[in-house]
Motif scaffolding. Structure first.
Motif, PDB file in Angstrom:
ATOM      1  N   SER A  78      23.791  13.836  45.094  1.00 24.73           N
ATOM      2  CA  SER A  78      22.999  14.806  44.343  1.00 24.73           C
ATOM      3  C   SER A  78      23.743  16.142  44.318  1.00 24.73           C
ATOM      4  N   GLU A  79      23.396  16.978  43.364  1.00 21.60           N
ATOM      5  CA  GLU A  79      24.021  18.297  43.286  1.00 21.60           C
ATOM      6  C   GLU A  79      23.709  19.124  44.527  1.00 21.60           C
ATOM      7  N   SER A  80      22.491  19.002  45.051  1.00 20.41           N
ATOM      8  CA  SER A  80      22.145  19.771  46.247  1.00 20.41           C
ATOM      9  C   SER A  80      22.951  19.291  47.461  1.00 20.41           C
ATOM     10  N   ALA A  81      23.210  17.996  47.556  1.00 18.11           N
ATOM     11  CA  ALA A  81      24.029  17.479  48.661  1.00 18.11           C
ATOM     12  C   ALA A  81      25.464  17.979  48.538  1.00 18.11           C
ATOM     13  N   VAL A  82      25.975  18.074  47.316  1.00 21.21           N
ATOM     14  CA  VAL A  82      27.329  18.609  47.098  1.00 21.21           C
ATOM     15  C   VAL A  82      27.374  20.071  47.514  1.00 21.21           C
ATOM     16  N   ARG A  83      26.367  20.846  47.102  1.00 19.32           N
ATOM     17  CA  ARG A  83      26.321  22.268  47.482  1.00 19.32           C
ATOM     18  C   ARG A  83      26.274  22.434  49.004  1.00 19.32           C
ATOM     19  N   ASP A  84      25.471  21.618  49.665  1.00 20.29           N
ATOM     20  CA  ASP A  84      25.397  21.679  51.132  1.00 20.29           C
ATOM     21  C   ASP A  84      26.746  21.347  51.766  1.00 20.29           C
ATOM     22  N   SER A  85      27.417  20.344  51.229  1.00 17.18           N
ATOM     23  CA  SER A  85      28.737  19.954  51.745  1.00 17.18           C
ATOM     24  C   SER A  85      29.757  21.061  51.530  1.00 17.18           C
ATOM     25  N   ILE A  86      29.699  21.698  50.386  1.00 13.05           N
ATOM     26  CA  ILE A  86      30.614  22.804  50.095  1.00 13.05           C
ATOM     27  C   ILE A  86      30.397  23.944  51.088  1.00 13.05           C
ATOM     28  N   LYS A  87      29.135  24.258  51.377  1.00 12.43           N
ATOM     29  CA  LYS A  87      28.842  25.310  52.367  1.00 12.43           C
ATOM     30  C   LYS A  87      29.422  24.951  53.736  1.00 12.43           C
ATOM     31  N   SER A  88      29.271  23.689  54.130  1.00  7.78           N
ATOM     32  CA  SER A  88      29.807  23.239  55.425  1.00  7.78           C
ATOM     33  C   SER A  88      31.326  23.297  55.446  1.00  7.78           C
ATOM     34  N   LEU A  89      31.952  22.854  54.357  1.00 10.24           N
ATOM     35  CA  LEU A  89      33.418  22.882  54.277  1.00 10.24           C
ATOM     36  C   LEU A  89      33.950  24.304  54.308  1.00 10.24           C
ATOM     37  N   GLU A  90      33.242  25.204  53.640  1.00  9.47           N
ATOM     38  CA  GLU A  90      33.658  26.612  53.644  1.00  9.47           C
ATOM     39  C   GLU A  90      33.496  27.205  55.047  1.00  9.47           C
TER      40      GLU A  90
END
Length: 87
Positions: free
Chosen positions: A50-62
């Motif tokens: 989902s787009e929200s899961a991608v956003r959460d992953s991006i925050k974690s990666l950052e």
């Protein structure tokens, strides 16, 4: 596409959601700079998330220092993949 960055991303120990997003960002990255700008919707489709899961992953990666998120203008974000780039 940066095969080198994709190969480096494989060697990083991450949760599966962060790993697949990092791999997708690495796949889209320019080899010399590590920069890519795929839309969240494209990443979600590529990763089967989902787009929200991608956003959460991006925050974690950052937060972990694997990527840098650089908003360019409204609706456009550029990502710099640091995995394997020597930065």
């Amino acid at each position: 596409m940066s095969s080198h960055r994709v190969n480096q991303a494989w060697s990083i120990e991450l949760r599966h959601t962060e790993k697949i997003v990092l791999l997708a960002l690495s796949h889209h990255a320019v080899m010399s700079t590590g920069e890519s700008s795929p839309k969240i919707s494209r990443l979600a489709r590529d990763c089967g998330m989902s787009e929200s899961a991608v956003r959460d992953s991006i925050k974690s990666l950052e937060a972990a220092g694997h990527i840098v998120v650089m908003p360019i203008r409204r609706g456009v974000t550029q990502f710099r993949v640091k995995a394997g780039g020597g930065e």
